[in-house]
Enzyme design. Structure first.
Site, PDB file in Angstrom:
ATOM      1  N   ASP A 483       1.239  -1.048  -0.161  1.00 24.79           N
ATOM      2  CA  ASP A 483       0.097  -0.201   0.215  1.00 24.79           C
ATOM      3  C   ASP A 483       1.060   1.633   0.141  1.00 24.79           C
ATOM      4  OD1 ASP A 483      -2.586  -0.235  -0.252  1.00 24.79           O
ATOM      5  OD2 ASP A 483      -2.999  -1.077   2.617  1.00 24.79           O
TER       6      ASP A 483
HETATM    7  C1  GLC Z   1      -1.144   2.603   6.200  1.00 29.27           C
HETATM    8  C2  GLC Z   1       0.459   1.071   6.470  1.00 29.27           C
HETATM    9  C3  GLC Z   1      -0.150   0.266   6.045  1.00 29.27           C
HETATM   10  C4  GLC Z   1      -1.026  -0.026   5.775  1.00 29.27           C
HETATM   11  C5  GLC Z   1      -2.006   1.418   4.687  1.00 29.27           C
HETATM   12  C6  GLC Z   1      -3.623   1.003   4.556  1.00 29.27           C
HETATM   13  O1  GLC Z   1      -0.413   3.407   5.217  1.00 29.27           O
HETATM   14  O2  GLC Z   1       1.240   1.748   6.812  1.00 29.27           O
HETATM   15  O3  GLC Z   1       0.207  -0.603   6.253  1.00 29.27           O
HETATM   16  O4  GLC Z   1      -1.384  -0.954   4.858  1.00 29.27           O
HETATM   17  O5  GLC Z   1      -1.931   2.198   5.450  1.00 29.27           O
HETATM   18  O6  GLC Z   1      -4.739   1.608   3.682  1.00 29.27           O
HETATM   19  C1  GLC Z   2      -1.732  -3.602   5.260  1.00 25.40           C
HETATM   20  C2  GLC Z   2      -3.109  -4.519   3.943  1.00 25.40           C
HETATM   21  C3  GLC Z   2      -2.537  -4.895   3.347  1.00 25.40           C
HETATM   22  C4  GLC Z   2      -1.434  -4.070   2.476  1.00 25.40           C
HETATM   23  C5  GLC Z   2       0.107  -4.027   3.376  1.00 25.40           C
HETATM   24  C6  GLC Z   2       1.144  -4.011   3.067  1.00 25.40           C
HETATM   25  O1  GLC Z   2      -1.276  -5.134   6.020  1.00 25.40           O
HETATM   26  O2  GLC Z   2      -3.777  -4.221   5.219  1.00 25.40           O
HETATM   27  O3  GLC Z   2      -4.000  -4.558   2.563  1.00 25.40           O
HETATM   28  O4  GLC Z   2      -1.210  -5.377   1.557  1.00 25.40           O
HETATM   29  O5  GLC Z   2      -0.058  -3.718   4.681  1.00 25.40           O
HETATM   30  O6  GLC Z   2       0.882  -2.388   2.656  1.00 25.40           O
END
Ligand code: GLC
Ligand code: GLC
Length: 810
Positions: A483
């Site tokens: 993400d």
């Molecule tokens: C934030 C977190 C990330 C997560 C994302 C979800 O960026 O750092 O880990 O996946 O939120 O929206």
């Molecule tokens: C968090 C989010 C997931 C994402 C991950 C890596 O776990 O829930 O959707 O893939 O972060 O960013």
């Protein structure tokens, strides 16, 4: 140091002191009603949606931590204490909290008064039950004043914490004997209320927080309890609470059990009122009638135990390594149920007011859940698919209550569509139920756009094929699985969302990870097509996969490992050419899982590079070197201080991808090593550093660049649960559902000389014993099924309700 131990017999984790390094919680509830419950009785509960229908209030990020819960105060001969330790931090002569499968039990004692609280959500009913038992262990009579305490949330948990100008004027309650009703907003558009009741007569009650506590007091000093007498306050606005005052007399040796119920009740619109201004209590009466005795509560708990015995009987494992056994056989599966239920909504790290169900998250969560309750996985797949757009892209998140896509987050995460194929394939392999493909499912929640699930899968597949960048690799969009790799964001504005902002529509940034996911799920998609007579589509898919494999080979290899991505200027990410972020874990794990580089040694090279550059004693970090400064062209990944989260934290979710990849190379010892490093049970005695619950996986453990290297965060709601279960059950222990049956394909450390697995699969049970006296890591020499030699390694789906004996010799 340890703060407890596993009671394997009872499937409980026993916490032996209350001041754990962080609140160690459990989840109550399985279907509609849920509670979060900490080892000091903190937490909250809600009906179906943690944001919209929250029953009790919780204060996040508070000091002290974990403020708010279901509290009981005892006043024993002037001595006031809280038996769950918090909120008064009372010194206790004994304390123990047992977190079990869907229930928790806190037991404590002080000055000869023993207390037990058993808390759970019964199957099928929308309530929490707290059975409280008081025992006089002293030699003299005791006259105890007991006070219960909960604080109501005004339903919408987000509004509840922000909109005080309205909320301080709307709180309403009704009290009838021992029953306290919370009915805020019932006069207008709500047709539901909460009830907090006890099954014995009360000496008094309080429903106004200020009256009960005193305006300048915290939960640790309620004036009312110290005074020893309830005020019978009736909340009007401000903060409605529920407190019963109960007098309990106990002669020496005597015990008394009380049943507290915290329930959610709904009325049909036309039957909201009993008489003007008085809520219709019929549903509450029925609920409370059902749980009006300690015996009834015990029966409900026994039913819950049966339910879990049955569920966990579907996959069991026995081996010498007890830590692996208790995780794979019990706690990992339990966590898979919780992540399936909660997605990423409500934990001690997710407020329950932000994120709903994630498209990619929920699809991955069901990989670890589908063997437990396949019907629920089926329904979930259809729900998720209904939030897909007609072009195959998807809302990134949806709200559980409405099952509608979440506009605030929108779409554009280009890995999302592929996870739907992954989830659907897992369901079909588990059940053999191809009929799911014919289910009509809306697009964008619009019935008029409905088409079969197969068409949804095809659109997912085609979305990738039609969104390729300059190197023929998939465009990343807002981000892929990571993400925080926001390659089109280019954000300079403080506070702007990295994930929903695109200030630079490059049409260039590409993801090698999405390419690898595509090649990994591709064969399943092809199988689905072939097995349902869609030959042409299968051929089309084969070509697309071959082309993608070609693109990875040509543009996705860096020499010693797989590249991660190309940025919006076409520059490499995850390459030895980069200053920071030279190597990433994700694309390397997934490429090998997809079978890329197996013939020419690149796969092995890639995993060797991962080991050399990313491995640590607590797991594999996401990238190296960590980004030292913010990179406009990379986004959130470079926003985190080095060693945390996606910036070189041990992001546990993708460690099992390496584990699986190692089993594909046949390196069982290394696979198991990567499995154990992030497995919480192996770090139980290191709890002061790790801090999170030893019985659940955490999303992240701080990486080697971080000052707090080894410290975990974000326990419970993480894709780590599903993927580690897949890695240990299907790839290490090697019992893997395939389209034709259960494939037996272990990949274990040479020192693991034998183990057994029982697996329920399509209506039959298989008791599988694996004999590895040969000390090998991979490779099955022979298999017998019910004494007869098996041709190949796939156990057929016998579906006869019987238990079959399978003997595997490695
Ligand atoms: C934030 C977190 C990330 C997560 C994302 C979800 O960026 O750092 O880990 O996946 O939120 O929206
Ligand atoms: C968090 C989010 C997931 C994402 C991950 C890596 O776990 O829930 O959707 O893939 O972060 O960013």
């Amino acid at each position: 140091m340890q703060y407890g131990y596993f009671d394997d017999e009872r499937r409980e984790y026993v916490i032996t002191r209350p001041d754990t390094p962080y609140p160690w919680i459990n989840y109550l509830g399985n279907e509609d009603f849920y509670g979060l419950f900490s080892n000091t009785s903190g937490g909250y509960c809600f009906y179906r949606d943690a944001r919209m229908l929250r029953l009790t209030r919780y204060r996040y990020n508070n000091a002290p931590t974990d403020a708010g819960g279901r509290y009981f105060y005892l006043r024993d001969n002037g001595d006031v204490w809280t038996p769950s330790w918090m909120p008064m931090k009372s010194s206790l002569d004994r304390y123990e909290c047992r977190h079990g499968m869907g229930y928790s039990r806190i037991s404590s004692a002080r000055n000869g008064l023993a207390f037990t609280q058993v808390s759970f959500v019964p199957l099928k009913d929308n309530c929490e039950i707290h059975k409280v038992t008081l025992t006089n262990e002293s030699k003299t009579d005791k006259n105890i004043d007991m006070f219960s305490f909960i604080e109501f949330c005004l339903w919408n948990a987000n509004d509840d914490m922000t909109n005080f100008q309205r909320n301080y004027s709307i709180g309403e309650v009704e009290i009838e004997g021992s029953r306290i009703y919370h009915k805020t907003e019932y006069r207008e558009r709500r047709n539901h209320y909460a009830v907090w009741a006890v099954n014995v007569p009360v000496a008094g009650f309080d429903t106004d927080r200020q009256t009960f506590l005193g305006l300048y007091n915290g939960f640790d000093h309620p004036d009312t309890v110290f005074a020893g007498k309830a005020n019978n306050s009736v909340a009007s606005g401000w903060a409605p609470v529920g407190s019963h005052h109960i007098k309990v007399q106990l002669s020496p040796g005597e015990s008394k059990a009380l049943v507290f119920v915290l329930g959610y009740c709904e009325n049909p619109e036309e039957e909201k009122w009993e008489r003007p201004g008085v809520i219709n209590k019929k549903p509450a009466n029925a609920l409370l009638e059902k749980y009006s005795t300690p015996e009834a509560a015990d029966r409900a708990l026994a039913a819950l135990n049966d339910y879990w015995n049955n569920l966990l009987g579907r996959f069991t494992v026995d081996a010498e390594d007890k830590r692996m056994v208790r995780m794979a056989g019990v706690w990992n599966q339990y966590q898979c149920m919780v992540t399936f239920n909660m997605s990423r909504s409500a934990s001690y790290f997710e407020s329950g007011i932000g994120r709903g169900m994630g498209f990619r998250d929920s699809n991955q969560d069901l990989l670890g859940f589908v063997h437990l309750v396949p019907e629920r996985a089926r329904a979930r797949i259809l729900d998720i698919a209904a939030t897909q757009f007609p072009d195959g892209s998807a809302y990134h998140q949806y709200q559980p209550l409405t099952r509608r896509g979440n506009n605030e987050v929108g779409s554009g995460f280009n890995d999302d569509p592929l996870w739907l194929i992954c989830g659907a394939a897992a369901y079909i392999k588990e059940t053999g139920d191809y009929s799911i493909l014919d289910e009509k499912v809306p697009f964008d929640n619009k019935e008029e756009l409905a088409d079969t699930l197969f068409v949804h899968l095809k659109r997912s597949f085609d979305y990738t094929v039609t969104h390729l960048g300059p190197h023929g690799l998939p465009l990343i969009g807002r981000a892929d699985w990571n993400d925080c790799l926001n390659l089109n964001c280019f954000s300079k504005t403080p506070g702007e969302s990295f994930q929903t902002t695109a200030n630079f529509e490059s049409g260039v940034a590409e993801s090698v990870l999405i390419a690898a996911i595509f090649v990994y799920t591709g064969p399943d998609y092809i199988e689905i097509c072939r097995r349902t007579g869609r030959t042409q589509e299968a051929e089309h898919a084969e070509k697309a996969i071959a082309a993608m494999t070609g693109a990875i080979n040509q543009y996705g290899w860096d020499g010693e490992w797989f590249l991660r991505a190309y940025d919006a200027h076409g520059k490499k990410i995850g390459s030895s050419e980069c200053e920071d972020g030279q190597i990433f874990i994700e694309s390397n794990g997934f490429a090998v899982m997809a079978g890329i580089g197996l013939e020419d040694g690149r796969g092995q090279k890639a995993l060797d590079s991962v080991k050399e550059r990313l491995d640590t004693k607590y797991g594999i970090v996401l990238l190296q070197p960590a980004y030292k400064e913010y990179h406009l062209e990379l986004g959130e990944v470079s926003s985190y201080p080095p060693g945390y989260k996606e910036n070189a934290g041990i992001f546990c979710h993708n460690n099992p991808w390496i584990t699986i990849a190692e089993t594909i190379l046949g390196r069982g010892t290394r696979a198991f090593e990567t499995y154990t490093k992030i497995c919480p049970a192996y770090r139980e005695d290191d709890s002061d550093l790790r801090r999170m619950e030893p019985y659940v996986y955490a999303q992240m453990v701080a990486g080697k660049d971080a000052p707090r290297f080894g410290e975990a965060k974000n326990s419970w709601l993480t894709g780590t649960a599903a993927w580690t279960f897949v890695s240990i059950s299907q790839y290490i222990l090697g019992v893997r559902p395939e389209f034709d049956g259960l494939l037996i394909d272990p990949c274990i450390p040479s020192t693991m000389k034998k183990y057994s697995v029982t697996r329920h699969f399509r209506g039959a049970d298989y008791h599988i014993t694996v004999d590895n006296s040969a000390g090998s890591e991979k490779g099955v020499k022979s298999i017998t099924l019910d004494g007869k030699p098996l041709d190949g390694a796939v156990l057929p789906a016998l579906g006869d309700g019987k238990t079959h004996k399978v003997v595997v010799i490695m």
